[in-house]
Design a protein around this motif. Structure first.
Motif, PDB file in Angstrom:
ATOM      1  N   ILE A  28       0.867  -1.178   0.000  1.00  0.00           N
ATOM      2  CA  ILE A  28       0.000   0.000   0.000  1.00  0.00           C
ATOM      3  C   ILE A  28       0.898   1.221   0.000  1.00  0.00           C
ATOM      4  CG2 ILE A  28      -1.605   1.408   1.338  1.00  0.00           C
ATOM      5  CD1 ILE A  28      -2.940  -1.022   2.302  1.00  0.00           C
ATOM      6  N   GLU A  29       0.577   2.170  -0.872  1.00  0.00           N
ATOM      7  CA  GLU A  29       1.277   3.449  -0.896  1.00  0.00           C
ATOM      8  C   GLU A  29       0.307   4.549  -0.520  1.00  0.00           C
ATOM      9  OE1 GLU A  29       4.876   3.366  -4.102  1.00  0.00           O
ATOM     10  OE2 GLU A  29       3.254   4.765  -4.460  1.00  0.00           O
ATOM     11  N   VAL A  30       0.800   5.488   0.274  1.00  0.00           N
ATOM     12  CA  VAL A  30      -0.007   6.625   0.706  1.00  0.00           C
ATOM     13  C   VAL A  30       0.735   7.895   0.352  1.00  0.00           C
ATOM     14  CG1 VAL A  30      -1.021   7.806   2.691  1.00  0.00           C
ATOM     15  CG2 VAL A  30      -0.991   5.315   2.616  1.00  0.00           C
ATOM     16  N   LYS A  31       0.009   8.842  -0.217  1.00  0.00           N
ATOM     17  CA  LYS A  31       0.588  10.141  -0.532  1.00  0.00           C
ATOM     18  C   LYS A  31      -0.021  11.163   0.427  1.00  0.00           C
ATOM     19  CE  LYS A  31       0.473  11.305  -4.853  1.00  0.00           C
ATOM     20  NZ  LYS A  31       0.031  11.842  -6.158  1.00  0.00           N
ATOM     21  N   THR A  32       0.838  11.963   1.063  1.00  0.00           N
ATOM     22  CA  THR A  32       0.375  13.012   1.957  1.00  0.00           C
ATOM     23  C   THR A  32       1.164  14.273   1.655  1.00  0.00           C
ATOM     24  OG1 THR A  32      -0.149  13.576   4.263  1.00  0.00           O
ATOM     25  CG2 THR A  32       1.927  12.402   3.857  1.00  0.00           C
ATOM     26  N   GLY A  34       3.540  17.637   2.953  1.00  0.00           N
ATOM     27  CA  GLY A  34       4.546  17.967   3.943  1.00  0.00           C
ATOM     28  C   GLY A  34       4.003  18.689   5.151  1.00  0.00           C
ATOM     29  N   GLU A  35       2.911  19.408   4.991  1.00  0.00           N
ATOM     30  CA  GLU A  35       2.351  20.183   6.098  1.00  0.00           C
ATOM     31  C   GLU A  35       1.569  19.330   7.097  1.00  0.00           C
ATOM     32  OE1 GLU A  35      -0.792  22.933   4.981  1.00  0.00           O
ATOM     33  OE2 GLU A  35      -1.202  21.703   3.207  1.00  0.00           O
ATOM     34  N   PHE A  36       1.249  18.098   6.753  1.00  0.00           N
ATOM     35  CA  PHE A  36       0.424  17.257   7.621  1.00  0.00           C
ATOM     36  C   PHE A  36       1.291  16.357   8.498  1.00  0.00           C
ATOM     37  CE2 PHE A  36      -2.733  17.581   3.934  1.00  0.00           C
ATOM     38  CZ  PHE A  36      -3.306  18.728   4.447  1.00  0.00           C
ATOM     39  N   SER A  37       1.919  16.942   9.483  1.00  0.00           N
ATOM     40  CA  SER A  37       2.834  16.179  10.338  1.00  0.00           C
ATOM     41  C   SER A  37       2.105  15.109  11.156  1.00  0.00           C
ATOM     42  CB  SER A  37       3.611  17.116  11.259  1.00  0.00           C
ATOM     43  OG  SER A  37       2.732  17.864  12.062  1.00  0.00           O
ATOM     44  N   ALA A  38       0.856  15.360  11.524  1.00  0.00           N
ATOM     45  CA  ALA A  38       0.092  14.354  12.277  1.00  0.00           C
ATOM     46  C   ALA A  38      -0.139  13.103  11.422  1.00  0.00           C
ATOM     47  CB  ALA A  38      -1.239  14.926  12.749  1.00  0.00           C
ATOM     48  N   MET A  39      -0.394  13.293  10.131  1.00  0.00           N
ATOM     49  CA  MET A  39      -0.581  12.154   9.228  1.00  0.00           C
ATOM     50  C   MET A  39       0.729  11.396   9.059  1.00  0.00           C
ATOM     51  SD  MET A  39      -2.533  10.335   7.444  1.00  0.00           S
ATOM     52  CE  MET A  39      -3.092   9.664   5.906  1.00  0.00           C
ATOM     53  N   GLN A  40       1.827  12.111   8.951  1.00  0.00           N
ATOM     54  CA  GLN A  40       3.127  11.459   8.823  1.00  0.00           C
ATOM     55  C   GLN A  40       3.421  10.607  10.059  1.00  0.00           C
ATOM     56  OE1 GLN A  40       6.249  14.207   7.516  1.00  0.00           O
ATOM     57  NE2 GLN A  40       4.591  15.558   6.851  1.00  0.00           N
ATOM     58  N   ALA A  41       3.157  11.142  11.234  1.00  0.00           N
ATOM     59  CA  ALA A  41       3.378  10.397  12.479  1.00  0.00           C
ATOM     60  C   ALA A  41       2.456   9.174  12.541  1.00  0.00           C
ATOM     61  CB  ALA A  41       3.156  11.305  13.684  1.00  0.00           C
ATOM     62  N   PHE A  42       1.214   9.334  12.119  1.00  0.00           N
ATOM     63  CA  PHE A  42       0.244   8.240  12.092  1.00  0.00           C
ATOM     64  C   PHE A  42       0.734   7.111  11.188  1.00  0.00           C
ATOM     65  CE2 PHE A  42      -3.579   6.468   9.940  1.00  0.00           C
ATOM     66  CZ  PHE A  42      -4.133   5.804  11.026  1.00  0.00           C
ATOM     67  N   LEU A  43       1.215   7.464  10.007  1.00  0.00           N
ATOM     68  CA  LEU A  43       1.711   6.450   9.082  1.00  0.00           C
ATOM     69  C   LEU A  43       2.929   5.734   9.651  1.00  0.00           C
ATOM     70  CD1 LEU A  43       1.287   8.406   5.746  1.00  0.00           C
ATOM     71  CD2 LEU A  43      -0.034   6.402   6.488  1.00  0.00           C
ATOM     72  N   GLN A  44       3.830   6.475  10.249  1.00  0.00           N
ATOM     73  CA  GLN A  44       5.021   5.866  10.833  1.00  0.00           C
ATOM     74  C   GLN A  44       4.665   4.933  11.982  1.00  0.00           C
ATOM     75  OE1 GLN A  44       7.440   9.288  11.682  1.00  0.00           O
ATOM     76  NE2 GLN A  44       7.916   9.620   9.521  1.00  0.00           N
ATOM     77  N   ARG A  45       3.683   5.308  12.798  1.00  0.00           N
ATOM     78  CA  ARG A  45       3.236   4.431  13.891  1.00  0.00           C
ATOM     79  C   ARG A  45       2.650   3.130  13.350  1.00  0.00           C
ATOM     80  NH1 ARG A  45       1.066   9.115  16.011  1.00  0.00           N
ATOM     81  NH2 ARG A  45      -1.033   8.498  15.418  1.00  0.00           N
ATOM     82  N   ASN A  46       2.168   3.165  12.120  1.00  0.00           N
ATOM     83  CA  ASN A  46       1.557   1.986  11.499  1.00  0.00           C
ATOM     84  C   ASN A  46       2.500   1.295  10.519  1.00  0.00           C
ATOM     85  OD1 ASN A  46      -1.481   1.584  12.221  1.00  0.00           O
ATOM     86  ND2 ASN A  46      -1.106   3.778  12.254  1.00  0.00           N
ATOM     87  N   ARG A  63       4.739  16.785  -1.653  1.00  0.00           N
ATOM     88  CA  ARG A  63       4.070  15.490  -1.517  1.00  0.00           C
ATOM     89  C   ARG A  63       5.059  14.461  -1.003  1.00  0.00           C
ATOM     90  NH1 ARG A  63       0.746  18.923  -2.963  1.00  0.00           N
ATOM     91  NH2 ARG A  63      -1.070  18.477  -4.220  1.00  0.00           N
ATOM     92  N   LEU A  64       4.649  13.727   0.018  1.00  0.00           N
ATOM     93  CA  LEU A  64       5.478  12.679   0.607  1.00  0.00           C
ATOM     94  C   LEU A  64       4.814  11.331   0.349  1.00  0.00           C
ATOM     95  CD1 LEU A  64       6.048  14.419   4.042  1.00  0.00           C
ATOM     96  CD2 LEU A  64       7.519  14.519   2.039  1.00  0.00           C
ATOM     97  N   ILE A  65       5.599  10.366  -0.060  1.00  0.00           N
ATOM     98  CA  ILE A  65       5.086   9.029  -0.347  1.00  0.00           C
ATOM     99  C   ILE A  65       5.562   8.074   0.751  1.00  0.00           C
ATOM    100  CG2 ILE A  65       4.994   7.138  -2.024  1.00  0.00           C
ATOM    101  CD1 ILE A  65       3.853   9.825  -3.039  1.00  0.00           C
ATOM    102  N   TYR A  66       4.609   7.351   1.330  1.00  0.00           N
ATOM    103  CA  TYR A  66       4.898   6.331   2.340  1.00  0.00           C
ATOM    104  C   TYR A  66       4.405   4.995   1.799  1.00  0.00           C
ATOM    105  CZ  TYR A  66       6.011   9.833   5.860  1.00  0.00           C
ATOM    106  OH  TYR A  66       6.613  10.843   6.568  1.00  0.00           O
ATOM    107  N   ARG A  67       5.078   3.923   2.195  1.00  0.00           N
ATOM    108  CA  ARG A  67       4.739   2.601   1.674  1.00  0.00           C
ATOM    109  C   ARG A  67       4.806   1.562   2.789  1.00  0.00           C
ATOM    110  NH1 ARG A  67       8.521   1.223  -2.999  1.00  0.00           N
ATOM    111  NH2 ARG A  67       7.210   2.750  -4.029  1.00  0.00           N
ATOM    112  N   LYS A  68       3.901   0.586   2.692  1.00  0.00           N
ATOM    113  CA  LYS A  68       3.895  -0.527   3.630  1.00  0.00           C
ATOM    114  C   LYS A  68       3.688  -1.817   2.872  1.00  0.00           C
ATOM    115  CE  LYS A  68       1.573  -2.325   7.750  1.00  0.00           C
ATOM    116  NZ  LYS A  68       0.557  -2.040   8.761  1.00  0.00           N
ATOM    117  N   ARG A  69       4.494  -2.803   3.196  1.00  0.00           N
ATOM    118  CA  ARG A  69       4.323  -4.147   2.623  1.00  0.00           C
ATOM    119  C   ARG A  69       3.322  -4.897   3.501  1.00  0.00           C
ATOM    120  NH1 ARG A  69       6.401  -6.924  -1.156  1.00  0.00           N
ATOM    121  NH2 ARG A  69       8.135  -5.516  -1.482  1.00  0.00           N
TER     122      ARG A  69
END
Length: 71
Positions: A28-32, A34-46, A63-69
């Motif tokens: 799964i890839e999520v795009k968020t 840079g201004e949404f630090s709460a979303m970035q922290a949420f993704l990292q916690r998950n 735009r920041l891209i996060y990914r989870k296998r």
């Protein structure tokens, strides 16, 4: 913002991951932004890992891209 910290986002993310896994997806890839630090922290916690940034002149438009296998 009464909805904050109520667990709704976690439940939605859990449901999305379960659905994606049931459909045969491995990642799964999520795009968020840079201004949404709460979303970035949420993704990292998950266990979503930072992949890359799409740069912009404005930090808020970055735009920041996060990914989870999915396991």
């Amino acid at each position: 913002m009464a909805f904050r910290r109520s667990g709704v986002a976690q439940k939605l993310l859990d449901a999305q991951e379960q659905w994606a896994k049931a459909q045969g997806y491995d990642i799964i890839e999520v795009k968020t932004r840079g201004e949404f630090s709460a979303m970035q922290a949420f993704l990292q916690r998950n266990q979503y890992g930072f992949v890359m940034t799409y740069q912009s002149d404005e930090y808020a438009d970055e735009r920041l891209i996060y990914r989870k296998r999915l396991v």
